[in-house]
Design a protein around this motif. Structure first.
Motif, PDB file in Angstrom:
ATOM      1  N   GLN A   1     -23.385  -1.312  -5.416  1.00 42.28           N
ATOM      2  CA  GLN A   1     -22.047  -1.898  -5.410  1.00 42.28           C
ATOM      3  C   GLN A   1     -22.117  -3.421  -5.469  1.00 42.28           C
TER       4      GLN A   1
ATOM      5  N   LYS B   1       0.835  -1.196   0.000  1.00 44.11           N
ATOM      6  CA  LYS B   1       0.000   0.000   0.000  1.00 44.11           C
ATOM      7  C   LYS B   1       0.869   1.246   0.000  1.00 44.11           C
TER       8      LYS B   1
ATOM      9  N   LYS C   1     -19.600  -6.979  -5.373  1.00 43.48           N
ATOM     10  CA  LYS C   1     -18.289  -7.425  -4.913  1.00 43.48           C
ATOM     11  C   LYS C   1     -17.792  -8.577  -5.783  1.00 43.48           C
TER      12      LYS C   1
ATOM     13  N   LYS D   1      -9.334   2.641  -7.293  1.00 41.68           N
ATOM     14  CA  LYS D   1      -8.990   3.329  -6.051  1.00 41.68           C
ATOM     15  C   LYS D   1      -8.824   2.287  -4.951  1.00 41.68           C
ATOM     16  N   ARG D   2      -7.744   2.418  -4.235  1.00 42.19           N
ATOM     17  CA  ARG D   2      -7.472   1.448  -3.183  1.00 42.19           C
ATOM     18  C   ARG D   2      -8.279   1.770  -1.934  1.00 42.19           C
ATOM     19  N   ARG D   3      -8.874   0.737  -1.348  1.00 41.24           N
ATOM     20  CA  ARG D   3      -9.574   0.918  -0.067  1.00 41.24           C
ATOM     21  C   ARG D   3      -9.228  -0.296   0.777  1.00 41.24           C
ATOM     22  N   GLY D   4      -8.247  -0.147   1.660  1.00 39.59           N
ATOM     23  CA  GLY D   4      -7.742  -1.297   2.407  1.00 39.59           C
ATOM     24  C   GLY D   4      -7.113  -2.262   1.425  1.00 39.59           C
TER      25      GLY D   4
ATOM     26  N   ASP E   1      -8.999  -3.796  -0.745  1.00 41.22           N
ATOM     27  CA  ASP E   1      -9.941  -3.821  -1.869  1.00 41.22           C
ATOM     28  C   ASP E   1      -9.599  -2.728  -2.874  1.00 41.22           C
ATOM     29  N   PHE E   2     -10.109  -2.923  -4.076  1.00 41.00           N
ATOM     30  CA  PHE E   2     -10.085  -1.848  -5.057  1.00 41.00           C
ATOM     31  C   PHE E   2     -11.519  -1.501  -5.389  1.00 41.00           C
ATOM     32  N   VAL E   3     -11.764  -0.224  -5.596  1.00 32.35           N
ATOM     33  CA  VAL E   3     -13.092   0.229  -5.980  1.00 32.35           C
ATOM     34  C   VAL E   3     -13.002   0.762  -7.403  1.00 32.35           C
TER      35      VAL E   3
ATOM     36  N   GLU F   1      -0.959   6.672  -8.096  1.00 28.48           N
ATOM     37  CA  GLU F   1      -2.412   6.485  -8.123  1.00 28.48           C
ATOM     38  C   GLU F   1      -2.868   5.990  -9.479  1.00 28.48           C
TER      39      GLU F   1
END
Ligand SMILES: [Zn+2]
Ligand SMILES: [Zn+2]
Length: 373
Positions: free
Chosen positions: A311, A229, A313, A265-268, A270-272, A260
């Motif tokens: 959303q 990260k 998953k 987009k990184r979230r923890g 996960d990617f969004v 970036e």
């Protein structure tokens, strides 16, 4: 002296590492230093407490004693006057010591009250490395150039020219510090004659100028784990500054700066990713393809009646969890966004008008019910 919890004084937990203790201490000492708080008794007392707490907690042996039986231990401690070894107020005298650039996470005490004879661990060195999105995702082995202090080979760290020796400083008797009265308490400051070294070099080593250390650029190989990260700190043991007098070297900390991605987009772990869908796909349901961070696509089934912003998953479609060596992965979170056509052809409009007629719906009915009109 009142029995205050030394860990609380420094604002750290009982299990805090030496590094955390040191960092917290430096922050607090800076804040409450008498020079920064003239005529402030509370700050002065706080500063004494902080100094005292650090003196004990920074010393593994004293810390253990304290952990085992704080009361008895406290009884034997005074408010602490500076002296080498038991540096109650030892170490530094002015803010420049605390604000000074250390090039790493140096210990204040080690720096200004040091003694040539004592073996000291080298300082840690921190640098950042820029990573491409894909390199951080897949992991990469990279080489960084680190500027580190090494023991001078010419004088073997003594600082004295070949064939000469250093002699004990007459001003401080080799202690490296001298006391200065400051009204309520004494501050120790580095001896001005020997600069805190405790020894005077008659003829400095030509290679290092008497410092005993030389700066060298060293290449270090760093393994970036898959899924790294942004802001991750990777420790490379023993690649920091060299220790003094047989002390072990410090560590190298490499902080990751991950580029970036315009889409993911990184979230923890996960990617969004935001994926547009047509209003027809949303209404009828569809099987669509969505891009994956590492390339390629994955199929995603939209149920009929999918709402805007919903959303989904995709399990395991995220980043490898760097902590588990890439055996587990985060998820890919797909957020759909409805695309409404800006222009319609004649036939299309007719179809939609027929649809409107067929449905005779009032989508704002619920809203007005809630408003109560
Ligand atoms: Zn030298
Ligand atoms: Zn001296």
């Amino acid at each position: 002296m009142e029995t205050k919890d030394l860990y609380k004084v420094l604002g750290v937990s009982k299990g805090a590492s030496q590094e955390e203790i040191r960092r917290s201490y430096r922050k607090l000492a800076r804040k409450y230093h008498p020079d920064a708080n003239p005529d402030n008794h509370d700050a002065e007392n706080r500063f004494k407490e902080i100094q005292h707490a650090y003196e004990i907690l920074s010393n593994p042996e004293k810390r253990r004693e304290y952990d085992e039986g704080p009361r008895t231990f406290f009884g034997s401690q005074g408010t602490g006057r500076g002296g080498p070894g038991g540096a109650g107020f030892g170490g530094f005298s002015d803010l420049s010591d605390l604000f000074g650039s250390f090039g790493g996470l140096g210990d204040i005490f080690e720096r200004s009250g040091r003694n040539r004879g004592a073996s000291l661990k080298g300082e840690d060195v921190t640098l950042s490395v820029n990573l491409k999105f894909n390199d951080a995702l897949n992991g990469v082995t990279t080489r960084v150039t680190v500027s580190v202090e090494e023991e001078c080979g010419s004088c073997r760290g003594t600082g004295a020219a070949a064939g000469t020796v250093s002699r004990r400083c007459p001003e401080c008797g080799g202690r490296g510090v001298r006391s200065r009265d400051q009204g309520f308490f004494a501050l120790s400051e580095p001896c001005p004659r020997c600069g805190g070294e405790g020894a005077i070099i008659e003829k400095p080593c030509a290679t290092c100028g008497g410092s005993g250390t030389v700066r060298k650029a060293r290449q270090v190989t760093v393994k970036i784990p898959a899924g790294a990260k942004d802001g991750m700190k990777i420790r490379v043991a023993g690649r920091g500054n060299a220790g003094r007098n047989g002390g072990s070297p410090g560590d190298l900390y490499v902080v990751t700066r991950v580029q970036e991605h315009p889409v993911f987009k990184r979230r923890g772990d996960d990617f969004v990713v935001e994926v547009p869908i047509s209003f027809v796909e949303a209404a009828l349901g569809a099987e669509i393809e969505v891009p994956r961070p590492e390339g390629g696509t994955v199929k995603l089934k939209l149920p009929p009646g999918t709402q805007d912003g919903k959303q989904f998953k995709v399990r395991g479609g995220g980043a490898p969890k760097a902590r588990t060596r890439g055996t587990e992965r985060g998820d890919l979170i797909v957020q759909v966004s409805l695309v409404v056509p800006k222009k319609l052809k004649r036939r299309e409009r007719e179809i939609l008008e027929a649809l409107a007629e067929e449905r005779e719906e009032n989508v704002r009915e619920e809203l007005f019910k809630k408003v109560g009109s």
